[in-house]
Design a protein around this motif. Structure first.
Motif, short mmCIF file in Angstrom:
data_model
loop_
_atom_site.label_atom_id
_atom_site.label_comp_id
_atom_site.label_asym_id
_atom_site.label_seq_id
_atom_site.Cartn_x
_atom_site.Cartn_y
_atom_site.Cartn_z
N PHE A 128 0.82 -1.20 0.00
CA PHE A 128 0.00 0.00 0.00
C PHE A 128 0.86 1.26 0.00
O PHE A 128 0.41 2.32 -0.43
CB PHE A 128 -0.92 0.00 1.22
N ASN A 175 -12.86 4.32 -0.22
CA ASN A 175 -12.58 2.89 -0.09
C ASN A 175 -11.71 2.72 1.15
O ASN A 175 -10.58 3.22 1.19
CB ASN A 175 -11.87 2.34 -1.32
N GLN A 188 -9.94 0.12 4.02
CA GLN A 188 -9.45 -1.24 4.14
C GLN A 188 -8.98 -1.50 5.56
O GLN A 188 -8.15 -0.76 6.08
CB GLN A 188 -8.30 -1.47 3.15
N MET A 203 -8.40 -9.27 4.87
CA MET A 203 -8.63 -7.90 4.44
C MET A 203 -10.13 -7.66 4.34
O MET A 203 -10.86 -8.44 3.71
CB MET A 203 -7.97 -7.63 3.09
N TYR A 242 -12.65 -4.90 2.95
CA TYR A 242 -12.73 -3.74 2.08
C TYR A 242 -14.14 -3.16 2.13
O TYR A 242 -15.12 -3.87 1.84
CB TYR A 242 -12.41 -4.12 0.63
N TRP A 294 -11.58 -0.48 -7.55
CA TRP A 294 -10.84 -0.88 -6.35
C TRP A 294 -10.91 -2.39 -6.14
O TRP A 294 -9.97 -2.99 -5.61
CB TRP A 294 -11.35 -0.13 -5.12
N ASP A 295 -12.01 -3.02 -6.54
CA ASP A 295 -12.10 -4.47 -6.39
C ASP A 295 -11.04 -5.15 -7.25
O ASP A 295 -10.34 -6.07 -6.78
CB ASP A 295 -13.50 -4.95 -6.78
N ASN A 306 -7.54 -4.24 -5.61
CA ASN A 306 -7.28 -4.96 -4.36
C ASN A 306 -6.94 -6.43 -4.61
O ASN A 306 -6.07 -7.01 -3.95
CB ASN A 306 -8.49 -4.85 -3.43
N ARG A 307 -7.63 -7.04 -5.56
CA ARG A 307 -7.36 -8.45 -5.85
C ARG A 307 -6.00 -8.62 -6.54
O ARG A 307 -5.30 -9.61 -6.31
CB ARG A 307 -8.49 -9.04 -6.69
N ASP A 313 -3.43 -6.70 -5.93
CA ASP A 313 -2.47 -6.56 -4.84
C ASP A 313 -2.38 -7.84 -4.01
O ASP A 313 -1.28 -8.28 -3.64
CB ASP A 313 -2.87 -5.39 -3.93
#
Length: 372
Positions: free
Chosen positions: A197, A284, A286, A298, A300, A323-324, A327-328, A330
């Motif tokens: 992040f 968003n 987390q 995590m 979210y 963001w979905d 995030n996946r 990452d």
């Protein structure tokens, strides 16, 4: 974390690889970073009425968050004072008759943690109910998040929050409500998620969708650091917020000034576990919870002004999608990193100049552990 963007002058060594996988070291980190600091564990809206409760797992500790009769949020260890049984076996619920009842021997507590009943116990002159309250945990709130601290006499939460109290004042974060939640279990050490992040060196190869909107990230974290005119703008031309095409379907938060309306993305990390991605019309958030030396959960959340909820399914997906995906991506890369760090030859990584925030995080870890 320090918000000053200043590149490293030389390559710096990363943390020892064993710190990302060793069970004994993981327990040490739990004590230092998770049990002795303020940790965000929920949104205030998740326990709306007196008697409502949620179970929280923090490392090896099981906690109960509840709202008492006066409307205050309280936190207790999920442990009966009689013989140590857990009190709440589900993830959430409502305490009937405002009573917490142990499922083993039915010792009963009120919402302030006071022991009020011990059914079937034979009387002895030495027993006093007031000697056996639940183990209470310090709790506080900021920006709509509930924080707990397992330490004995913690410093005020606002010392941790620092200048964020004023920085996000016009965003009214406490008023926002959850429009969507996604929970992902990641097979990686918690520090890898935090480092990830903290830097965008990885963004061009890993996040092409994100980089199409935040065009500055095409520079792999070096945008604004070279001392020369930037070859590209910070955001895609015409973008209004962070979505797959940069378009907005909601108005900007009421009360934002002109600068905040134009700032399409502000990233912030409140250590150890709250990551904020703040946009003009949604946030968003987390929450990170370590579940083992090489695993983390995590949570979210997509947060919106309450007057716009519930969003139509197509509009909600419009805000969730970018963001979905990010995030996946990452999570997958952190899992690959965790797997690679198991090599017996890998001693530690390195930080290049634009990974200055990842390096700051590593220094925060070293300082907390009293390590050189």
């Amino acid at each position: 974390m320090n918000r000053v963007r200043e590149p490293l002058a030389a390559v710096q060594s990363g943390l020892p690889a064993s710190w990302y996988r060793d069970g004994e070291h993981y327990q040490r980190e739990l004590e230092v970073f998770w049990y002795a600091r303020w940790v965000a564990v929920a949104r205030d809206e998740e326990i709306p009425a007196p008697g409502d409760w949620r179970r929280v797992r923090l490392g090896t500790q099981s906690l109960i968050l509840l709202r008492d009769d006066a409307g205050a949020v309280r936190a207790f260890h999920n442990t009966c004072r009689h013989r140590g049984s857990v009190l709440c076996t589900e993830d959430q619920g409502h305490f009937a008759r405002r009573r917490i009842v142990c499922p083993y021997h039915t010792w009963t507590y009120d919402l302030c943690g006071k022991l009020v009943s011990t059914p079937r116990r034979m009387e002895t002159p030495d027993f006093r109910h007031e000697d056996y309250p639940l183990f209470e945990v310090a709790v506080d709130r900021w920006a709509g998040f509930v924080f707990v601290n397992l330490g004995r006499s913690p410093a005020p939460l606002l010392e941790t929050v620092d200048d964020r109290q004023t920085r996000y004042e016009r965003y009214r974060l406490a008023e926002l409500r959850i429009g969507k939640r996604v929970i992902v279990d990641v097979k990686a050490n918690w520090k890898l998620l935090a480092e990830n992040f903290s830097e965008c060196f990885h963004c061009p190869p890993v996040h092409p969708e994100f980089c199409r909107i935040v065009t500055a990230y095409q520079e792999a974290g070096a945008w604004g650091l070279r001392g020369t005119p930037e070859p590209r703008p910070e955001y895609k031309a015409g973008a209004q917020t962070l979505t797959l095409d940069g378009s907005a379907r909601l108005p900007a938060f009421r009360g934002l000034n002109e600068e905040e309306r134009k700032r399409l993305y502000a990233a912030d990390m409140l250590l150890p576990n709250l990551f904020l991605n703040v946009h003009p019309d949604y946030v968003n958030a987390q929450l990170m919870f370590p579940t083992g030396p090489q695993s983390v959960r995590m949570v979210y959340d997509w947060l919106f002004e309450p007057q716009h909820l519930p969003l139509a399914p197509a509009d909600l997906e419009h805000y969730v999608a970018l963001w979905d995906i990010t995030n996946r991506q990452d999570a997958q890369n952190c899992e690959w990193q965790q797997e690679g760090m198991r090599s017996r030859e890998f001693r530690h990584g390195i930080y290049v100049p634009q990974e200055f925030d990842a390096h700051r995080f590593a220094e925060w870890i070293r300082k907390g552990l009293g390590a050189p």
